[in-house]
Design a protein around this motif. Structure first.
Motif, PDB file in Angstrom:
ATOM      1  N   LEU A  56      -2.256  -6.085   8.153  1.00 36.01           N
ATOM      2  CA  LEU A  56      -2.993  -7.052   7.546  1.00 36.01           C
ATOM      3  C   LEU A  56      -2.726  -8.657   7.851  1.00 36.01           C
ATOM      4  CD1 LEU A  56      -5.459  -7.149   5.781  1.00 36.01           C
ATOM      5  CD2 LEU A  56      -3.903  -7.755   3.858  1.00 36.01           C
ATOM      6  N   GLY A  57      -3.385  -8.768   8.314  1.00 37.13           N
ATOM      7  CA  GLY A  57      -3.559 -10.073   8.922  1.00 37.13           C
ATOM      8  C   GLY A  57      -3.150 -11.688   8.401  1.00 37.13           C
ATOM      9  N   THR A  58      -3.207 -12.833   8.518  1.00 40.73           N
ATOM     10  CA  THR A  58      -3.024 -13.607   7.462  1.00 40.73           C
ATOM     11  C   THR A  58      -3.924 -13.960   7.088  1.00 40.73           C
ATOM     12  OG1 THR A  58      -2.360 -15.321   8.864  1.00 40.73           O
ATOM     13  CG2 THR A  58      -0.434 -13.877   8.200  1.00 40.73           C
ATOM     14  N   SER A  59      -4.992 -13.684   8.124  1.00 37.91           N
ATOM     15  CA  SER A  59      -6.450 -14.139   7.777  1.00 37.91           C
ATOM     16  C   SER A  59      -7.537 -12.958   7.643  1.00 37.91           C
ATOM     17  CB  SER A  59      -7.270 -15.782   8.360  1.00 37.91           C
ATOM     18  OG  SER A  59      -8.211 -15.486   7.892  1.00 37.91           O
ATOM     19  N   GLU A  60      -7.565 -12.287   6.379  1.00 39.13           N
ATOM     20  CA  GLU A  60      -8.414 -11.195   7.348  1.00 39.13           C
ATOM     21  C   GLU A  60      -8.946 -10.257   5.638  1.00 39.13           C
ATOM     22  OE1 GLU A  60      -8.140  -7.158   9.911  1.00 39.13           O
ATOM     23  OE2 GLU A  60      -6.224  -7.719   9.108  1.00 39.13           O
ATOM     24  N   ALA A  61      -9.973  -9.717   6.107  1.00 37.94           N
ATOM     25  CA  ALA A  61     -10.139  -9.365   4.376  1.00 37.94           C
ATOM     26  C   ALA A  61     -10.340  -7.144   4.189  1.00 37.94           C
ATOM     27  CB  ALA A  61     -11.413  -9.193   4.331  1.00 37.94           C
ATOM     28  N   VAL A  62     -10.168  -6.560   3.840  1.00 39.70           N
ATOM     29  CA  VAL A  62     -10.246  -5.084   3.544  1.00 39.70           C
ATOM     30  C   VAL A  62     -10.926  -4.476   2.541  1.00 39.70           C
ATOM     31  CG1 VAL A  62      -7.936  -4.659   2.855  1.00 39.70           C
ATOM     32  CG2 VAL A  62      -8.270  -2.768   3.291  1.00 39.70           C
ATOM     33  N   GLU A  63     -11.764  -3.248   2.714  1.00 34.32           N
ATOM     34  CA  GLU A  63     -13.177  -2.998   2.440  1.00 34.32           C
ATOM     35  C   GLU A  63     -12.200  -1.511   2.127  1.00 34.32           C
ATOM     36  OE1 GLU A  63     -16.552  -3.338   2.217  1.00 34.32           O
ATOM     37  OE2 GLU A  63     -16.579  -4.934   2.920  1.00 34.32           O
ATOM     38  N   VAL A  64     -12.239  -0.797   0.931  1.00 33.48           N
ATOM     39  CA  VAL A  64     -12.155   0.742   0.574  1.00 33.48           C
ATOM     40  C   VAL A  64     -13.407   1.816  -0.270  1.00 33.48           C
ATOM     41  CG1 VAL A  64     -10.536   2.580  -0.017  1.00 33.48           C
ATOM     42  CG2 VAL A  64     -10.048   0.476   1.288  1.00 33.48           C
ATOM     43  N   THR A  65     -13.615   2.401   0.275  1.00 36.94           N
ATOM     44  CA  THR A  65     -14.973   2.773  -0.335  1.00 36.94           C
ATOM     45  C   THR A  65     -14.689   4.343  -0.467  1.00 36.94           C
ATOM     46  OG1 THR A  65     -16.329   1.464   0.667  1.00 36.94           O
ATOM     47  CG2 THR A  65     -17.031   3.293  -0.251  1.00 36.94           C
ATOM     48  N   PHE A  66     -14.691   4.615  -2.145  1.00 31.88           N
ATOM     49  CA  PHE A  66     -14.679   5.603  -2.842  1.00 31.88           C
ATOM     50  C   PHE A  66     -15.362   6.886  -3.739  1.00 31.88           C
ATOM     51  CE2 PHE A  66     -12.225   2.535  -4.729  1.00 31.88           C
ATOM     52  CZ  PHE A  66     -12.100   3.618  -6.477  1.00 31.88           C
ATOM     53  N   GLN A  67     -15.819   7.548  -3.571  1.00 30.67           N
ATOM     54  CA  GLN A  67     -16.349   8.792  -4.742  1.00 30.67           C
ATOM     55  C   GLN A  67     -15.797   8.419  -6.323  1.00 30.67           C
ATOM     56  OE1 GLN A  67     -19.537   9.228  -4.302  1.00 30.67           O
ATOM     57  NE2 GLN A  67     -19.477  10.220  -6.483  1.00 30.67           N
ATOM     58  N   LEU A  68     -16.154   7.435  -7.086  1.00 29.13           N
ATOM     59  CA  LEU A  68     -15.942   8.073  -8.702  1.00 29.13           C
ATOM     60  C   LEU A  68     -15.821   8.940  -9.147  1.00 29.13           C
ATOM     61  CD1 LEU A  68     -14.567   6.398 -10.711  1.00 29.13           C
ATOM     62  CD2 LEU A  68     -16.279   4.866 -10.968  1.00 29.13           C
ATOM     63  N   ASP A  69     -15.613  10.371  -9.575  1.00 30.54           N
ATOM     64  CA  ASP A  69     -15.249  11.053  -9.464  1.00 30.54           C
ATOM     65  C   ASP A  69     -14.543  12.319 -10.389  1.00 30.54           C
ATOM     66  OD1 ASP A  69     -14.589  11.923  -7.574  1.00 30.54           O
ATOM     67  OD2 ASP A  69     -15.442  13.411  -7.118  1.00 30.54           O
ATOM     68  N   PHE A  70     -13.432  10.735 -10.693  1.00 28.97           N
ATOM     69  CA  PHE A  70     -12.322  11.439 -11.092  1.00 28.97           C
ATOM     70  C   PHE A  70     -11.958  10.685 -12.804  1.00 28.97           C
ATOM     71  CE2 PHE A  70     -11.659   7.871  -8.445  1.00 28.97           C
ATOM     72  CZ  PHE A  70     -10.488   7.208  -9.075  1.00 28.97           C
ATOM     73  N   ASP A  71     -11.728  11.817 -13.776  1.00 30.31           N
ATOM     74  CA  ASP A  71     -11.419  11.354 -15.023  1.00 30.31           C
ATOM     75  C   ASP A  71     -10.355  11.931 -15.939  1.00 30.31           C
ATOM     76  OD1 ASP A  71     -11.661  14.710 -14.951  1.00 30.31           O
ATOM     77  OD2 ASP A  71     -14.303  14.876 -15.907  1.00 30.31           O
ATOM     78  N   GLN A  72      -9.509  11.741 -15.379  1.00 29.48           N
ATOM     79  CA  GLN A  72      -8.114  12.333 -16.381  1.00 29.48           C
ATOM     80  C   GLN A  72      -7.369  10.780 -16.341  1.00 29.48           C
ATOM     81  OE1 GLN A  72      -8.400  15.731 -17.639  1.00 29.48           O
ATOM     82  NE2 GLN A  72     -10.094  15.275 -16.870  1.00 29.48           N
ATOM     83  N   GLN A  73      -6.276  10.639 -18.149  1.00 32.96           N
ATOM     84  CA  GLN A  73      -5.974   9.536 -17.661  1.00 32.96           C
ATOM     85  C   GLN A  73      -4.541   9.217 -16.987  1.00 32.96           C
ATOM     86  OE1 GLN A  73      -5.997   7.526 -20.828  1.00 32.96           O
ATOM     87  NE2 GLN A  73      -4.596   6.884 -20.616  1.00 32.96           N
ATOM     88  N   PHE A  74      -5.506   8.247 -16.318  1.00 30.94           N
ATOM     89  CA  PHE A  74      -4.278   6.718 -15.281  1.00 30.94           C
ATOM     90  C   PHE A  74      -4.929   7.428 -14.056  1.00 30.94           C
ATOM     91  CE2 PHE A  74      -1.662   6.605 -19.433  1.00 30.94           C
ATOM     92  CZ  PHE A  74      -1.967   5.274 -19.308  1.00 30.94           C
ATOM     93  N   ASP A  75      -5.418   8.357 -13.585  1.00 30.36           N
ATOM     94  CA  ASP A  75      -6.502   9.404 -12.212  1.00 30.36           C
ATOM     95  C   ASP A  75      -6.728   7.488 -11.531  1.00 30.36           C
ATOM     96  OD1 ASP A  75      -6.420  11.696 -12.684  1.00 30.36           O
ATOM     97  OD2 ASP A  75      -8.101  12.387 -12.711  1.00 30.36           O
ATOM     98  N   GLN A  76      -6.397   7.090 -10.331  1.00 26.68           N
ATOM     99  CA  GLN A  76      -6.835   5.905  -9.808  1.00 26.68           C
ATOM    100  C   GLN A  76      -6.802   5.691  -8.256  1.00 26.68           C
ATOM    101  OE1 GLN A  76      -3.116   3.722 -10.281  1.00 26.68           O
ATOM    102  NE2 GLN A  76      -2.296   4.958 -11.422  1.00 26.68           N
ATOM    103  N   ALA A  77      -7.481   5.271  -7.748  1.00 28.45           N
ATOM    104  CA  ALA A  77      -8.065   5.059  -6.003  1.00 28.45           C
ATOM    105  C   ALA A  77      -8.504   3.792  -5.541  1.00 28.45           C
ATOM    106  CB  ALA A  77      -9.039   6.267  -5.966  1.00 28.45           C
ATOM    107  N   GLY A  78      -7.901   3.316  -4.864  1.00 27.78           N
ATOM    108  CA  GLY A  78      -8.957   2.266  -4.338  1.00 27.78           C
ATOM    109  C   GLY A  78      -7.899   1.287  -3.001  1.00 27.78           C
ATOM    110  N   LEU A  79      -7.424   0.353  -2.920  1.00 24.20           N
ATOM    111  CA  LEU A  79      -6.871  -0.476  -1.988  1.00 24.20           C
ATOM    112  C   LEU A  79      -5.955  -0.485  -2.333  1.00 24.20           C
ATOM    113  CD1 LEU A  79      -7.039  -3.634  -1.974  1.00 24.20           C
ATOM    114  CD2 LEU A  79      -9.915  -3.417  -1.369  1.00 24.20           C
TER     115      LEU A  79
END
Length: 194
Positions: A57-80
């Motif tokens: 990742l550059g010092t002047s850069e943005a990153v995006e992550v897209t995912f389907q939010l279809d999980f529902d158990q305690q502490f399941d997690q996703a992102g960047l």
């Protein structure tokens, strides 16, 4: 850098159970049970086995992550995740906690912190998390569809830090979590905080 380029050029911090292409070009990642990212604070343990697929990742850069939010158990997690080393990293996205989907971030500089806010109306939808690195800060935003961006966090990150970024998921409490990642993008950083 799209998902295919990230799979080709990125490196996993910890290999997932599987990572394979779905029928619509999405990346399906299955997390190992007891995978997580956390350092010390309040719980007294260190977990450093989240499944993060990262590229520089550059010092002047943005990153995006897209995912389907279809999980529902305690502490399941996703992102960047943005990672410098085992004691300096940021993870941001959705974590299912205490019966609800929560948008939030964990910022770690030796010790982890945690912030969340409920987003129950985001369930079943595609979520995009954006981290914009510029100067000494990372600005994290999230949204669903074309709704306005919600500010999640502004966090410090040294402008000289050699960081990598990309998608992540983990399943601290159960086997079988599969996250459907649909996009990964890089762009110029946001021009302003507001």
């Amino acid at each position: 850098m799209d998902l295919q380029e990230l799979m080709r050029d990125g490196e996993w911090t910890t290999e997932p159970v599987r990572a394979e292409w779905g029928p619509d070009g999405e990346l399906l990642v299955e997390a190992r049970e007891e995978s997580d990212a956390w350092r010390v604070t309040s719980y007294g343990f260190v977990h450093d086995n989240a499944h993060a697929l990262l590229a520089p990742l550059g010092t002047s850069e943005a990153v995006e992550v897209t995912f389907q939010l279809d999980f529902d158990q305690q502490f399941d997690q996703a992102g960047l995740m943005i990672r410098v080393d085992e004691t300096t990293w940021i993870k941001a996205g959705i974590e299912f906690s205490d019966g609800a989907a929560q948008v939030g971030a964990v910022v770690t500089h030796g010790f982890s912190d945690w912030s969340v806010a409920p987003v129950t109306d985001w369930m079943g939808r595609e979520v995009t998390v954006r981290a914009s690195r510029d100067g000494d800060a990372v600005t994290i935003r999230a949204r669903v569809a074309d709704e306005p961006w919600r500010l999640v966090r502004v966090a410090p990150l040294s402008p000289t830090a050699d960081a990598r970024a990309g998608l992540f998921c983990c399943a601290p409490t159960r086997p079988g979590l599969v996250v459907r990642f649909v996009a990964h993008r890089r762009s110029e950083p946001d021009s302003s905080l507001h």
